[in-house]
Write an enzyme that holds these catalytic residues in place. Sequence first.
Site, PDB file in Angstrom:
ATOM      1  N   GLU A 276       0.831  -1.207   0.000  1.00 41.43           N
ATOM      2  CA  GLU A 276       0.000   0.000   0.000  1.00 41.43           C
ATOM      3  C   GLU A 276       0.866   1.258   0.000  1.00 41.43           C
ATOM      4  O   GLU A 276       0.777   2.110   0.890  1.00 41.43           O
ATOM      5  CB  GLU A 276      -0.973  -0.009   1.182  1.00 41.43           C
ATOM      6  CG  GLU A 276      -1.968  -1.154   1.103  1.00 41.43           C
ATOM      7  CD  GLU A 276      -2.910  -1.237   2.302  1.00 41.43           C
ATOM      8  OE1 GLU A 276      -2.747  -0.435   3.248  1.00 41.43           O
ATOM      9  OE2 GLU A 276      -3.797  -2.111   2.296  1.00 41.43           O
TER      10      GLU A 276
ATOM     11  N   GLU B 223      -4.574  -8.330  -1.504  1.00 44.44           N
ATOM     12  CA  GLU B 223      -5.460  -8.349  -0.335  1.00 44.44           C
ATOM     13  C   GLU B 223      -6.891  -8.150  -0.795  1.00 44.44           C
ATOM     14  O   GLU B 223      -7.175  -7.271  -1.612  1.00 44.44           O
ATOM     15  CB  GLU B 223      -5.109  -7.237   0.663  1.00 44.44           C
ATOM     16  CG  GLU B 223      -3.810  -7.418   1.418  1.00 44.44           C
ATOM     17  CD  GLU B 223      -3.614  -6.315   2.461  1.00 44.44           C
ATOM     18  OE1 GLU B 223      -4.628  -5.702   2.876  1.00 44.44           O
ATOM     19  OE2 GLU B 223      -2.461  -6.071   2.847  1.00 44.44           O
TER      20      GLU B 223
END
Length: 502
Positions: A197, A388
């Site tokens: 991220e 994810e």
Amino acid sequence: MNMSCKFEIVLLVSWWLLLVLVFGVESSMFSEFDRLDFPKHFIFGASSCAYQVEGAAFEDGRTLSTFDIAAHSGHLPGNGDITSDEYHKYKEDVELMVETGLDAYRFSISWSRLIPNGRGPVNPKGLEYYNNLVNALLTKGTQPHVTLLHSDLPQALRDEYGGLFISPKFIDDFVAYADVCFREFGDRVLHWTTFNEANFLAFGDENTPASALYLSAHHLLLAHASATRLYRENYQASQRGFIGINVYAYDFIPETNTEVDVIAAKRARDFFIGWFVQPLMNGEYPLTMRKNGGPRLPKFTPNETELLTGSYDFIGLNYYTAKTVKDDPVMLTVEPRNYYTDQGLISSYLGNIDPYQGHPFFNTPWGLHDVLQQFKQVYGNPPVYIHENGEVGDHDADYDKLINDIPRVEYLQGHIRAVLDAVRNGSNVKGYFVWSFLDMYELMYGTKFTFGLYYIDFNDPKLTRHPKLSQKWYSRFLKGEKASTKASIHTPNEAETHTYFY
């Protein structure tokens, strides 16, 4: 043909068109599928994060990371001191991965466990642990997919920098750390992700001013590209692995069908996803960012542009839900200007709920399909891994509800189906990882809300792993059973829009 029949035909055609827009294929959300419908070498796995799953926070030479400080100073709920204790239970967990049928396990390395001071000597115990984990996975036929930095920077480096990523020293320190990882584990680890991220990582911590976000992102991008160059020059030919970066992705959909909201939604994508992805494609930030950011946005030198362009073998995506976007030109008049005001928009979660306060994510598999279409059409269809994807659940619910996690099953079914439809429509998706394999410490929730396929009672000293219904469903799917997507899916109607764009 009477008017009633004509109306029914028009209605049916309208619904078919909506399904095509949402899923790209006719009524696929109601059809069965199995893993054999995916390409032969498509990878299915599950994910974790070192600080959130390992525990053993003060054992065997590990030093403090930024997460430790944030947790113990009250900026995060609870802490990861013990959590799921995978540090001591990794052998058991690998056996559970085999039982589940995972092709791969995605985990991160704790920088402060491997190199306690952030730079300098390697910790033998940390080296031993990660070697043991990698070897245990490979012995059982499970691929290790490794993330180098899942936000947990050694606190010693943060103290020296005066902030998370605001110092250019971070670039050299990260490359040196990556070099150790490639050298020590690269003969067995074939899939490396530099940052998890990266776009959220640029936001820093509670002490990072909004004015520093552009600079933090700039350093993260250059650190990624520099580590990629190192890997390609020194290791890739002999180790034959792959390296990429991971970004968080929402599907940004306009709040209304007005032109200004449609443009604002594209701008939101540029400022959040394109911020990190576009420089890897052509060595430049998105045009909208350069226009709105002006002198606040750092510029790449010609050498940096060359370094960045093509510095990936894959892009990792973390996707959970969609957001609506409304144009807000007033933001552009706010002084002082920064990353947030430069966007000139307001974004909201569907239904105006906040999943980060424990509300379930709106189940929006159509949004994942939309994001993958964007990567195909806007960013040149790079190889993509869904790193994810999962549904949060109340860990304080009664045991039967925790174990029989039907909403999570529905969520996974819908999103895996959306990935399949995207693949059939030409998206270059290589794999899908559930978040998360185990219940573990969650940075936003502590242990009150969790995502695991396995339930863990954190008050149980044994931390026994209990398979949930979602684990059983995922395992059966991975072993060849058909799945159906007749599930509770939040439609675009709930966002009061049917506008899709790339």
